[in-house]
Write a protein that holds these residues in place. Structure first.
Motif, PDB file in Angstrom:
ATOM      1  N   THR A 221       0.833  -1.204   0.000  1.00  0.00           N
ATOM      2  CA  THR A 221       0.000   0.000   0.000  1.00  0.00           C
ATOM      3  C   THR A 221       0.869   1.256   0.000  1.00  0.00           C
ATOM      4  N   ARG A 223       0.727   3.994   2.257  1.00  0.00           N
ATOM      5  CA  ARG A 223       0.025   4.233   3.516  1.00  0.00           C
ATOM      6  C   ARG A 223      -0.442   5.684   3.668  1.00  0.00           C
ATOM      7  N   GLU A 227      -4.257   4.792   3.389  1.00  0.00           N
ATOM      8  CA  GLU A 227      -4.709   4.475   4.743  1.00  0.00           C
ATOM      9  C   GLU A 227      -4.998   5.749   5.544  1.00  0.00           C
ATOM     10  N   GLN A 259     -11.256   6.705   6.717  1.00  0.00           N
ATOM     11  CA  GLN A 259     -10.259   6.114   7.602  1.00  0.00           C
ATOM     12  C   GLN A 259     -10.854   4.982   8.442  1.00  0.00           C
ATOM     13  N   VAL A 262     -11.407   1.870   6.111  1.00  0.00           N
ATOM     14  CA  VAL A 262     -10.147   1.233   5.735  1.00  0.00           C
ATOM     15  C   VAL A 262      -9.498   0.565   6.942  1.00  0.00           C
ATOM     16  N   LYS A 263      -9.518   1.242   8.089  1.00  0.00           N
ATOM     17  CA  LYS A 263      -8.932   0.677   9.301  1.00  0.00           C
ATOM     18  C   LYS A 263      -9.618  -0.639   9.681  1.00  0.00           C
ATOM     19  N   TYR A 266      -8.461  -3.372   7.152  1.00  0.00           N
ATOM     20  CA  TYR A 266      -7.073  -3.775   7.377  1.00  0.00           C
ATOM     21  C   TYR A 266      -6.935  -4.596   8.662  1.00  0.00           C
ATOM     22  N   GLU A 282       3.288  -5.835   6.343  1.00  0.00           N
ATOM     23  CA  GLU A 282       2.835  -4.515   5.900  1.00  0.00           C
ATOM     24  C   GLU A 282       3.929  -3.893   5.036  1.00  0.00           C
TER      25      GLU A 282
END
Length: 304
Positions: A221, A223, A227, A259, A262-263, A266, A282
């Motif tokens: 990703t 980030r 993210e 956020q 996505v959080k 993940y 990661e």
């Protein structure tokens, strides 16, 4: 010598990926006495009676419960490792910018692992995929075969930016069925499919583990933007790289909701990998493939 000091753009222009992969591996392998990858595959062969005084490690307790007799499992060890490198080539992997995008990270890391495996005479295969499997090489250990893998990876870097969706779940199910059991499967993907259907991806990863494969997921990703959603608070037009859909919006209006979504995804992805005993790495492309891959390989080596 760090590959970050080399001109990564030259890979796209002149095709010297093999050289860069060697530099990456040589930099990592200096001072390392054993490989982080090794043949781990064993096939069950038969039972034999337990002999008093030997280790109880391989006693089949299920058989003991049924027969009240001690039997030991015998295995046929396989000395060589079979590794399948799976590289997601969907449009979202070519983000955020050439030479520092997710696909460059994936190609360079995959090339480094291929080079490392070839050095220790282990067999390796490359599979590239988006909506389906695009390229799938045989599983071989010869230098000429690994050279062909490098050529295929160079082609991935040189692909034009066209809209290619991803169906990670379908591809992983297909791979799980096709490849030999007890292989090492290394996945490079941003795992961007429909987050509302995440269970499909989790089911596919579980399928790989059910078929006794060791699985590594490099979750690739950017980030900062993908993210943290770190954009200036001004009007933007966001384009879905896989569907072409466009939306004009000011980041501050959706940042919190984005956020949170996505959080949640993940965290669930990490949790499922932990449950299935899948190595979850990661991979933030901003940190560089050499730093992330080397750190993981050193960590893995210490755990062996």
């Amino acid at each position: 010598m760090s590959t970050r000091n080399l001109d990564i753009a030259s890979v796209r222009q002149y095709g010297n990926l093999e050289f860069l992969a060697r530099q990456l591996v040589e930099g990592f392998i200096t001072g390392l006495h054993k490989s982080p990858f090794h043949g781990f595959s064993v096939e069950f062969a038969e039972h034999r009676l337990y002999n008093t005084g030997e280790t109880t490690r391989h006693i089949d307790w299920k058989v003991f419960a049924k027969s009240d007799r001690l039997f030991v499992k015998r295995y046929e060890e396989e000395t060589n490792l079979r590794c399948h490198l799976l590289v997601d080539t969907s449009s979202s992997m070519y983000y955020p910018e050439p030479n520092h995008d997710k696909i460059t990270f994936s190609v360079m890391a995959a090339a480094g692992i291929a080079n490392l495996l070839q050095r220790q005479k282990d067999a390796v295969s490359l599979t590239t995929f988006s909506e389906g499997v695009e390229v799938q090489t045989p599983v071989k250990s010869t230098p000429s075969h690994v050279h062909k893998i490098f050529l295929e990876l160079e082609q991935v870097l040189q692909k034009p930016k066209t809209q290619r969706k991803t169906t990670v779940a379908d591809v992983l199910h297909e791979i799980a069925e096709k490849i030999h059991k007890r292989s090492l499967v290394v996945i490079f993907s941003d795992m961007f499919e429909d987050v509302n259907q995440a269970d499909k991806i989790f089911s596919a990863m579980q399928h790989l583990r059910h078929n006794l494969h060791e699985v590594l997921l490099f979750h690739v990703t950017d980030r900062r933007t993908e993210e943290e959603f770190a954009f200036d608070d001004r009007p933007y037009e966001f384009i879905d790289l896989e569907s072409g859909e466009r939306v004009k919006i000011q980041p501050g209006q959706v940042k919190k909701q984005y956020q949170e979504a996505v959080k949640k995804y993940y965290q669930e992805l990490r949790l499922k990998c932990g449950q299935y005993k899948i190595d979850f790495i990661e991979a933030d492309v901003a940190k560089g493939y050499d730093q992330i891959l080397s750190a993981y390989l050193v960590k893995r080596n210490k755990m062996r």
